[in-house]
Design an enzyme around this catalytic site. Sequence first.
Site, PDB file in Angstrom:
ATOM      1  N   SER A 229       0.845  -1.182   0.000  1.00 38.94           N
ATOM      2  CA  SER A 229       0.000   0.000   0.000  1.00 38.94           C
ATOM      3  C   SER A 229       0.894   1.249   0.000  1.00 38.94           C
ATOM      4  O   SER A 229       1.741   1.389  -0.870  1.00 38.94           O
ATOM      5  CB  SER A 229      -0.963  -0.048   1.192  1.00 38.94           C
ATOM      6  OG  SER A 229      -1.989   0.891   1.065  1.00 38.94           O
TER       7      SER A 229
ATOM      8  N   ASP B 138      -9.066  -5.306  -4.957  1.00 40.59           N
ATOM      9  CA  ASP B 138      -8.560  -4.244  -4.084  1.00 40.59           C
ATOM     10  C   ASP B 138      -9.337  -2.954  -4.359  1.00 40.59           C
ATOM     11  O   ASP B 138      -9.288  -2.420  -5.465  1.00 40.59           O
ATOM     12  CB  ASP B 138      -7.068  -4.034  -4.347  1.00 40.59           C
ATOM     13  CG  ASP B 138      -6.389  -3.164  -3.304  1.00 40.59           C
ATOM     14  OD1 ASP B 138      -7.064  -2.298  -2.720  1.00 40.59           O
ATOM     15  OD2 ASP B 138      -5.181  -3.358  -3.076  1.00 40.59           O
TER      16      ASP B 138
ATOM     17  N   HIS C  56      -7.451  -5.753  -0.598  1.00 41.04           N
ATOM     18  CA  HIS C  56      -6.307  -4.925  -0.233  1.00 41.04           C
ATOM     19  C   HIS C  56      -5.477  -5.519   0.892  1.00 41.04           C
ATOM     20  O   HIS C  56      -4.258  -5.371   0.921  1.00 41.04           O
ATOM     21  CB  HIS C  56      -6.808  -3.533   0.180  1.00 41.04           C
ATOM     22  CG  HIS C  56      -5.717  -2.564   0.487  1.00 41.04           C
ATOM     23  ND1 HIS C  56      -4.924  -2.011  -0.492  1.00 41.04           N
ATOM     24  CD2 HIS C  56      -5.272  -2.052   1.668  1.00 41.04           C
ATOM     25  CE1 HIS C  56      -4.042  -1.196   0.066  1.00 41.04           C
ATOM     26  NE2 HIS C  56      -4.226  -1.208   1.367  1.00 41.04           N
TER      27      HIS C  56
END
Length: 309
Positions: A105, A262, A290
């Site tokens: 991320s 995601d 995610h």
Amino acid sequence: MNTSPKQSGYLKVGNGHEVYFWTAGNPQGKSALYVHGGPGSGTDAGCLKYFDLDTTYVILLDQRGCGQSKAVNPLLHNTTQDLVGDLEALRQHLKLERWTLFGGSWGSTLALVYAITHPQVVEQVFLRALFLGREQDWAEMLLGLGKLFYPYEHQTLLKAIPQACRTDFTKFTNYFYEVLQGNDSALKTQLANAWVKWENTLLSPISYVKDEKAEDANFTFKLALLECHYAKHHSFLKPNFILENVAVLKDKPVHLIHGRFDLVCPLSQALELKRALPTLNLYVTNNAGHSGSDPNNLTTIKHLLKTQL
């Protein structure tokens, strides 16, 4: 698995910041830097779940303004370039000639910017849930794709702010930024909770992934404040900085694991990186979103780190 720190301490990096770092695993193993997300998530023992600690020496650092790091003012001198400098200062402090990076991320953003800036000291790059850090990527997370899947939850987020700020990304982030630095404690708490709750809603399509740290009011506030800080400033990067500069890594192994579903960092960002870096090893995980804890994500990451690191 022994997750006790092998070494820990604070690194004074200037301008009132001291960043906390710690290491785990085998000091004689391959060195791997874990780059946490957020910005503002910090590190804990759970970050080690991806690694084989018998063969890997894992280095972890709490970025400026979060975790156990110390700051006179968490937002001053807190930019992507500052964070890159901290990572390099830590490498030199630990006297490591080269290391491998692993980031998910926001951690993937920072890992790539570091690797682009210091390619000569990077062995490999492992990424999860790629986030390119542009204005459009922040806007997608806060006001875009997720609301199609969680419309009621998104309305709860929007109801926390004035109607005039609900559809314009700049007004949205400016309002949060002003309130989170203001003096109205109750409103600050309300907005921080709304921000983090929305992000948590998007973590996994399989089931709601509970982040126990999100129940900590101090953690929630720091996370919302730092994410808003970086969102407002478009990650302190020129538009498409990563895509325009990532070719410097064409001769290095770069791996990306990305969940097909995601909603925080849509798969389209991973495909953009693949076009900019054709040598990228891209692994799209089905039935995964995610969260690095989604079973298909976790299994793939652990396998890659064990076999390729």
